[in-house]
Design a protein around this motif. Structure first.
Motif, mmCIF file in Angstrom:
data_model
loop_
_atom_site.group_PDB
_atom_site.id
_atom_site.type_symbol
_atom_site.label_atom_id
_atom_site.label_comp_id
_atom_site.label_asym_id
_atom_site.label_seq_id
_atom_site.Cartn_x
_atom_site.Cartn_y
_atom_site.Cartn_z
ATOM 1 N N ILE A 163 -83.079 -51.328 4.384
ATOM 2 C CA ILE A 163 -81.871 -50.886 5.280
ATOM 3 C C ILE A 163 -82.408 -49.926 6.251
ATOM 4 O O ILE A 163 -83.364 -49.426 6.007
ATOM 5 N N CYS A 164 -81.598 -49.826 7.384
ATOM 6 C CA CYS A 164 -81.932 -49.003 8.392
ATOM 7 C C CYS A 164 -83.266 -49.087 9.070
ATOM 8 O O CYS A 164 -83.900 -50.359 8.921
ATOM 9 N N THR A 198 -77.123 -52.464 9.185
ATOM 10 C CA THR A 198 -77.055 -50.977 9.145
ATOM 11 C C THR A 198 -75.792 -50.650 10.110
ATOM 12 O O THR A 198 -76.423 -49.709 11.063
ATOM 13 N N GLN A 203 -79.291 -49.897 13.474
ATOM 14 C CA GLN A 203 -80.688 -49.494 13.412
ATOM 15 C C GLN A 203 -81.661 -50.818 12.724
ATOM 16 O O GLN A 203 -82.842 -51.039 13.092
ATOM 17 N N GLY A 204 -81.051 -51.302 11.658
ATOM 18 C CA GLY A 204 -81.663 -52.689 11.378
ATOM 19 C C GLY A 204 -81.737 -53.825 11.977
ATOM 20 O O GLY A 204 -82.824 -54.441 12.252
ATOM 21 N N ASP A 224 -74.268 -56.184 6.435
ATOM 22 C CA ASP A 224 -74.686 -55.155 5.320
ATOM 23 C C ASP A 224 -73.690 -55.730 4.097
ATOM 24 O O ASP A 224 -74.296 -55.642 2.886
ATOM 25 N N LYS A 255 -79.711 -43.391 4.777
ATOM 26 C CA LYS A 255 -78.643 -43.967 5.608
ATOM 27 C C LYS A 255 -77.579 -44.632 4.943
ATOM 28 O O LYS A 255 -77.703 -45.172 3.714
ATOM 29 N N GLY A 257 -74.915 -46.491 3.203
ATOM 30 C CA GLY A 257 -75.022 -47.898 2.617
ATOM 31 C C GLY A 257 -76.300 -48.088 1.554
ATOM 32 O O GLY A 257 -76.223 -49.051 0.758
ATOM 33 N N THR A 258 -77.178 -47.073 1.346
ATOM 34 C CA THR A 258 -78.052 -47.122 0.681
ATOM 35 C C THR A 258 -77.739 -46.899 -1.007
ATOM 36 O O THR A 258 -78.291 -47.628 -1.777
#
Ligand code: MRU
Length: 356
Positions: A163-164, A198, A203-204, A224, A255, A257-258
């Motif tokens: 992620i991210c 992300t 960012q992803g 996501d 970030k 969502g982690t």
């Protein structure tokens, strides 16, 4: 003007210069323009550096630590601490407080500022040392993290979700979690990387895909909200994520969502590994409950690619980070140790350097 002729500078110059001392300021690859344009921001004042950090032109915990470190060097060249201490201290405080969550920023700013009494050359040397340490850490984390995943999953090519953005753009080169993926790819042991988009700043989608493409690594982008379902169907063998701050008990801010990804990983029985340098471990923060989480306001959520998508007046909640409780983290990889939280290790029981 202070020059820099180190080998690392030459290496960094051959690829995207995430952050670079120019001799009279900082050159920063403007990540807000990626992947469409590679534009370099020339920061000539401390205010320029603070603004670049706030708007995420430079972002990612290790990278903002390095930017903050060079920002202090710039402050020392503009406001000699021996004669203009008040202005120097104010500049240092503005750098330290530019973003609240990643401990690297505050820590590196304070570390470089502590050299102020030794003169400008010593201040710049400390900033270079921090950059060099992050470069070295990325290489070790990549190797150590790849070894760990192969140990946890079995010696075979892997599908790895992340992620991210945790690559060279988020550090100085190679990065943290993405360094693990890069190392697997270099060992011909990567089936594919699965970066999450992300939301809201992508960012992803914008940065990790750009870095994976540059390294020639196979990858497919994942929405996501598809992560939990895809994990339940065996789409990934392991998950690697970075960190912005790791509390003394192992709780990890990263970030937004982690945490959801960690819950989904545990449900699916997929190893969930945090990869971060020792500079992100903060033993002064006892647990994740007390980590300050940056809220970046409504506009980033209510707009997409600069176009407003919500009715006028819509307010949003926009935490940039979340905290994953240590109970959902299988292991932490740093440049100096592997902490197997799932097997009962703690940051205290596995001290840095113990299992190098
Ligand atoms: O808001 P950002 O883009 O600075 O957030 C960055 C992250 O959350 C990264 O995962 C973290 O800093 C680790 S980077 C090596």
């Amino acid at each position: 003007m202070l020059s820099d002729n180190s080998d690392e500078e030459r290496v960094v110059a051959e690829r995207a210069p995430t952050v670079r001392w120019s001799g009279s300021g900082l050159d920063i690859l403007d990540q807000t323009a990626l992947p469409h344009a590679e534009e370099v921001l020339h920061c000539e004042t401390v205010g320029d550096v603070v603004e670049a950090i706030r708007r995420l032109s430079v972002r990612g915990a290790p990278a903002i630590g390095v930017a903050g470190a060079y920002g202090v060097a710039l402050a020392a060249t503009l406001h000699d601490p021996a004669t203009d201490r008040e202005a120097f201290d104010a500049a240092v405080a503005s750098l330290r407080d530019a973003r609240p969550t990643a401990v690297n920023l505050r820590r590196m700013v304070e570390r470089v500022a502590s050299k102020a009494g030794d003169g400008v050359t010593a201040v710049l040397a400390e900033a270079h040392a921090i950059r060099d340490e992050e470069l070295g850490a990325s290489i070790s984390m990549g190797e150590r993290g790849a070894d760990l995943l192969l140990e946890l999953v079995g010696l075979r090519p892997l599908k790895v979700m992340t992620i991210c953005n945790t690559g060279g753009l988020a550090a100085v080169d190679r990065g943290t979690a993405l360094a693990v993926i890069q190392t697997l790819h270099e060992r011909s042991l990567l089936v594919e990387a699965l970066p999450l988009e992300t939301r809201p700043l992508l960012q992803g989608a914008r940065l990790t895909t750009w870095e994976l493409a540059r390294m020639g690594a196979p990858h497919r982008l994942v929405v996501d909200s598809a992560a939990a379902f895809l994990l339940s169907r065996g789409a990934a063998d392991a998950i690697v994520v970075g960190a912005d701050r790791i509390a003394a008990n192992g709780d990890t801010a990263n970030k937004i969502g982690t945490f959801a990804l960690a819950l989904a990983a545990r449900q699916a029985g997929v190893p969930f590994v945090v990869v971060a340098p020792e500079s992100t471990v903060d033993i002064d923060t006892p647990s994740g409950d007390v980590i300050v989480i940056e809220d970046r306001g409504s506009d980033e959520v209510c707009s997409f690619a600069g176009v407003r998508v919500c009715p006028p007046g819509t307010q949003a909640i926009n935490p940039a980070f979340d905290v994953t409780p240590v109970a959902f983290i299988d292991a932490l990889v740093t440049e100096r140790r592997v902490v197997h939280f799932r097997s009962g290790d703690t940051l205290e029981s596995v001290t840095a350097g113990q299992n190098v």
